[in-house]
Design an enzyme around this catalytic site. Structure first.
Site, PDB file in Angstrom:
ATOM      1  N   LYS A 142       0.804  -1.220   0.000  1.00 53.54           N
ATOM      2  CA  LYS A 142       0.000   0.000   0.000  1.00 53.54           C
ATOM      3  C   LYS A 142       0.838   1.272   0.000  1.00 53.54           C
ATOM      4  O   LYS A 142       0.307   2.360  -0.223  1.00 53.54           O
ATOM      5  CB  LYS A 142      -0.968   0.011   1.176  1.00 53.54           C
ATOM      6  CG  LYS A 142      -1.915  -1.154   1.245  1.00 53.54           C
ATOM      7  CD  LYS A 142      -2.703  -1.465  -0.013  1.00 53.54           C
ATOM      8  CE  LYS A 142      -3.526  -0.358  -0.553  1.00 53.54           C
ATOM      9  NZ  LYS A 142      -4.567  -0.870  -1.488  1.00 53.54           N
TER      10      LYS A 142
HETATM   11  C1  LIG Z   1      -2.373  -7.496   3.246  1.00 51.65           C
HETATM   12  C2  LIG Z   1      -3.010  -7.020   1.979  1.00 51.65           C
HETATM   13  N1  LIG Z   1      -3.071  -7.842   0.951  1.00 51.65           N
HETATM   14  C3  LIG Z   1      -3.656  -7.496  -0.211  1.00 51.65           C
HETATM   15  C4  LIG Z   1      -4.226  -6.255  -0.372  1.00 51.65           C
HETATM   16  C5  LIG Z   1      -4.915  -5.944  -1.672  1.00 51.65           C
HETATM   17  O1  LIG Z   1      -4.384  -4.923  -2.383  1.00 51.65           O
HETATM   18  P1  LIG Z   1      -5.273  -3.966  -3.302  1.00 51.65           P
HETATM   19  O2  LIG Z   1      -5.966  -2.990  -2.387  1.00 51.65           O
HETATM   20  O3  LIG Z   1      -4.301  -3.308  -4.189  1.00 51.65           O
HETATM   21  O4  LIG Z   1      -6.278  -4.782  -4.032  1.00 51.65           O
HETATM   22  C6  LIG Z   1      -4.184  -5.363   0.678  1.00 51.65           C
HETATM   23  C7  LIG Z   1      -4.828  -4.067   0.551  1.00 51.65           C
HETATM   24  O5  LIG Z   1      -5.112  -3.392   1.491  1.00 51.65           O
HETATM   25  C8  LIG Z   1      -3.564  -5.750   1.890  1.00 51.65           C
HETATM   26  O6  LIG Z   1      -3.510  -4.915   2.949  1.00 51.65           O
END
Ligand SMILES: Cc1ncc(COP(=O)(O)O)c(C=O)c1O
Length: 318
Positions: free
Chosen positions: A54
């Site tokens: 993020k």
């Molecule tokens: C631990 C974790 N994995 C995956 C994601 C997914 O990412 P995206 O928001 O880009 O779909 C997030 C998003 O907050 C996350 O915190």
């Protein structure tokens, strides 16, 4: 022994914010090793300064708002996240000296409160019984009441979120593998990672197949990921652009996260476990069809983010 070269070289950088991106792509040596001609790679997003994927969208959303004046003197960044995006906002705001306020339900873990407070962010509590929706409603009410006071990035509807991956994550992956990527697989939270990286890779690695990993159950234990059927679908998420979706049970994601620790030396969070389990599903399908090539996925954060933090308050006597 060969020299260990840091990914940003040895030159000093002017701000820790300049260390976002440029993360390593690591080949998994044991997971999928039985599949002939197929290599699975993980993009180590936990190597960003804030410890997660993020950092990329948070930095891009902040920098674009600074550039066009939505963020500037007298304004405070405010959003409703207790997860990795909240940590990213908090440290980037500290580095750039921007006031930051995060709305979160009062029952979030002590660790979450301590991490963001360590970067000087203010926490505004919302009703614990209303969960994350309550926090969203509260931040929207704050912004509506005093629009000139706040900058509300809104990662679910902000196109800078996928753009951070289209112009960052995708370019780095394509360069690392010289455009030879058969499939790309990533979990869906806001959808920023999977949408943006897929768009970039379609240009830089023609023929790539792009798939999303979604929790199989509405109530799941894959923190960071969203079950689309039972959630408000983020405005930036456009499923029709993808080549498919893999439904991942919580237990499979957790098991793969444990395997990654024991067999690859990667102690990653459960969403990374789910992403690699999804990559392995795709790799097995390729092997059945007698296809070869590179399968790439994203490892969003480390497992230690989910361990209780050691006591960090000055007042605690050891
Ligand atoms: C631990 C974790 N994995 C995956 C994601 C997914 O990412 P995206 O928001 O880009 O779909 C997030 C998003 O907050 C996350 O915190």
């Amino acid at each position: 022994m060969t020299a260990l070269v840091p990914r940003h070289g040895f030159a000093p950088v002017e701000s820790v914010a300049r260390l976002v991106g440029g993360t390593p792509l690591v080949r998994l040596r044991r997971i999928g090793a039985e599949l002939p001609g197929i290599r699975i790679y993980g993009k180590c997003e936990f190597a960003n300064p804030g410890g997660s994927v993020k950092d990329r969208p948070a930095l891009r959303m902040i920098e674009s708002a600074l550039a066009d004046g939505r963020l500037g003197p007298g304004r405070t960044l405010v959003d409703s996240t207790s997860g990795n995006t909240g940590v990213a906002y908090a440290w980037i705001c500290a580095a750039l000296q921007i006031p930051c306020a995060l709305v979160m339900p009062s029952n979030v873990s002590v660790a979450r409160k301590l991490i963001v407070r360590a970067f000087g962010a203010e926490i505004i509590f919302s009703d614990p019984l209303e969960g994350s929706d309550g926090a969203i409603h509260k931040v929207r009410a704050l912004v509506e009441a005093e629009p000139a006071r706040w900058f509300y990035p809104d990662q679910y509807g902000n196109e800078e979120n996928p753009l951070a991956h289209e112009h960052g994550t995708a370019v780095e992956i394509a360069e690392a593998l010289e455009g030879r990527i058969a499939a790309f697989v990533a979990g869906i939270g806001t959808g920023g990672t999977v949408m943006g990286t897929s768009r970039g890779l379609r240009r830089l690695a023609p023929g790539v197949r792009c798939l999303a990993v979604e929790p199989a159950e509405p109530l799941h234990g894959l923190e960071g990921l969203k079950h689309m059927g039972s959630s408000i679908v983020p405005a930036i998420y456009r499923e029709q652009e993808l080549d498919g979706k893999i439904s991942m049970p919580t237990s499979d994601g957790w098991e793969m996260a444990e395997r990654l620790g024991r067999e690859e030396g990667l102690r990653v969070g459960h969403s990374a476990g789910a992403a690699v389990a999804g990559a392995l599903v795709v790799a097995r399908r390729m092997a059945e069809a007698d296809e070869r090539g590179n399968v790439v996925t994203v490892l969003p954060d480390r497992a230690d983010r989910y361990f209780e933090a050691p006591r960090w308050e000055r007042r605690i006597a050891w």
